[in-house]
Design a protein around this motif. Structure first.
Motif, mmCIF file in Angstrom:
data_model
loop_
_atom_site.group_PDB
_atom_site.id
_atom_site.type_symbol
_atom_site.label_atom_id
_atom_site.label_comp_id
_atom_site.label_asym_id
_atom_site.label_seq_id
_atom_site.Cartn_x
_atom_site.Cartn_y
_atom_site.Cartn_z
ATOM 1 N N PRO A 163 0.718 -1.141 0.084
ATOM 2 C CA PRO A 163 0.049 -0.066 0.002
ATOM 3 C C PRO A 163 0.882 1.285 0.119
ATOM 4 N N ILE A 164 2.081 1.027 0.683
ATOM 5 C CA ILE A 164 2.831 2.321 0.858
ATOM 6 C C ILE A 164 3.276 2.680 -0.747
ATOM 7 N N TRP A 165 3.897 1.494 -1.349
ATOM 8 C CA TRP A 165 4.383 1.992 -2.736
ATOM 9 C C TRP A 165 3.242 2.437 -3.820
ATOM 10 N N LEU A 166 2.248 1.951 -3.437
ATOM 11 C CA LEU A 166 0.990 2.323 -4.472
ATOM 12 C C LEU A 166 0.646 3.768 -3.896
ATOM 13 N N LYS A 167 0.650 3.988 -2.872
ATOM 14 C CA LYS A 167 0.438 5.524 -2.406
ATOM 15 C C LYS A 167 1.304 6.635 -3.172
ATOM 16 N N ALA A 168 2.789 6.045 -2.934
ATOM 17 C CA ALA A 168 3.820 6.671 -3.738
ATOM 18 C C ALA A 168 3.627 6.958 -4.996
ATOM 19 N N THR A 170 0.716 6.717 -6.921
ATOM 20 C CA THR A 170 -0.289 7.911 -7.196
ATOM 21 C C THR A 170 -0.086 9.272 -6.735
ATOM 22 N N ALA A 171 1.056 9.376 -5.829
ATOM 23 C CA ALA A 171 1.397 10.892 -5.524
ATOM 24 C C ALA A 171 2.203 11.331 -6.534
ATOM 25 N N ARG A 177 -5.066 5.280 -10.671
ATOM 26 C CA ARG A 177 -6.239 4.623 -10.003
ATOM 27 C C ARG A 177 -5.748 3.319 -9.238
ATOM 28 N N TRP A 203 -4.511 -1.932 -10.186
ATOM 29 C CA TRP A 203 -4.218 -0.319 -10.363
ATOM 30 C C TRP A 203 -3.857 -0.137 -11.763
#
Length: 243
Positions: A163-168, A170-171, A177, A203
């Motif tokens: 989840p941290i990787w995906l948040k980075a 999308t940032a 998405r 994603w």
């Protein structure tokens, strides 16, 4: 001291020899006994002391070693050492009890770094070449797994990092998405509070979203099975440019 190896010319320890940590002392003693085909028994293992004797102590050989933490120097120091082994080894076993997966993992570091898919048989051959012992398949396999975990983290950590990787991601690309679905964990029919497990994740990158209108009205889906600790499948959807 930093390497944790005996530095005398003959490879022997000496009183007041210093090491950077308790782990380095134990590693050096293991390497010493492995190279000489002998073994030892730990008589005292505490946070500030490591004391070991030759396994056949008193039967013609009185080898022993004692190391302690010296707080003033912030290092470990050999406080007592009886000198070289005086025993004679009639036979050398095929394997060595102190040649464990931790020692092997450190020895095969360059090989695994160069080729993560290296076969266990190649690791066994490398260990035989370096230590003159033939270790079991399981011990070699465990050594490789330990090194991989040390470099990349274990399976649980990898999934927790997702989840941290995906948040980075999308940032960096805000209009991409991500959709994550998790499941409740039950223990004996009761829900475990505060714990969720991954069910599936999807994603799509923003450049792919905006480019899709230029692609043929056809998508191709391909997948590969995951063979790690946690099973599943990784699916990839591909579209072709109209040109």
């Amino acid at each position: 001291m930093g390497e944790g190896n005996a530095t005398a010319e003959d490879g022997e320890f000496s009183v007041r020899m210093e090491f950077g940590s308790r782990e380095l002392v134990i590693s050096a003693i293991k390497s010493y006994t492995i190279s000489r085909g002998v073994d030892y028994t730990v008589y005292e293992l505490e946070l500030q002391t490591f004391y070991a004797k030759y396994k056949g102590y008193g039967a013609g050989c009185d080898w022993l070693i004692r190391a302690s933490l010296i707080r003033k120097k912030a290092c470990w120091e050999i406080r007592r050492y009886n000198g070289k082994h005086t025993c004679t080894i009639d036979t050398i076993s095929q394997d060595h009890a102190k040649l464990d997966s931790d020692i092997i993992a450190e020895a095969i570091k360059p090989l695994v770094e160069a080729d993560l898919s290296i076969k266990v048989k190649s690791i066994i051959a490398e260990v035989q070449s370096r230590f003159n012992y033939i270790v079991s398949y399981r011990k070699a396999w465990l050594a490789k797994q330990k090194f991989v975990v040390k470099v990349f983290g274990d399976w649980k950590v990898s999934y927790q990092t997702l989840p941290i990787w995906l948040k980075a991601m999308t940032a960096k690309m805000p209009r991409s998405r991500v959709q994550i679905k998790t499941l409740t964990v039950y223990r004996e029919s009761e829900e475990v509070q505060g714990v969720r497990v991954l069910h599936r994740i999807f994603w799509r990158l923003y450049p792919c979203i905006v480019a899709f209108i230029h692609c043929k009205p056809l998508v191709q889906v391909d997948g590969t099975h995951l063979y790690g600790k946690y099973k599943g499948a990784l699916l990839v959807v591909v579209a072709q440019d109209g040109n």
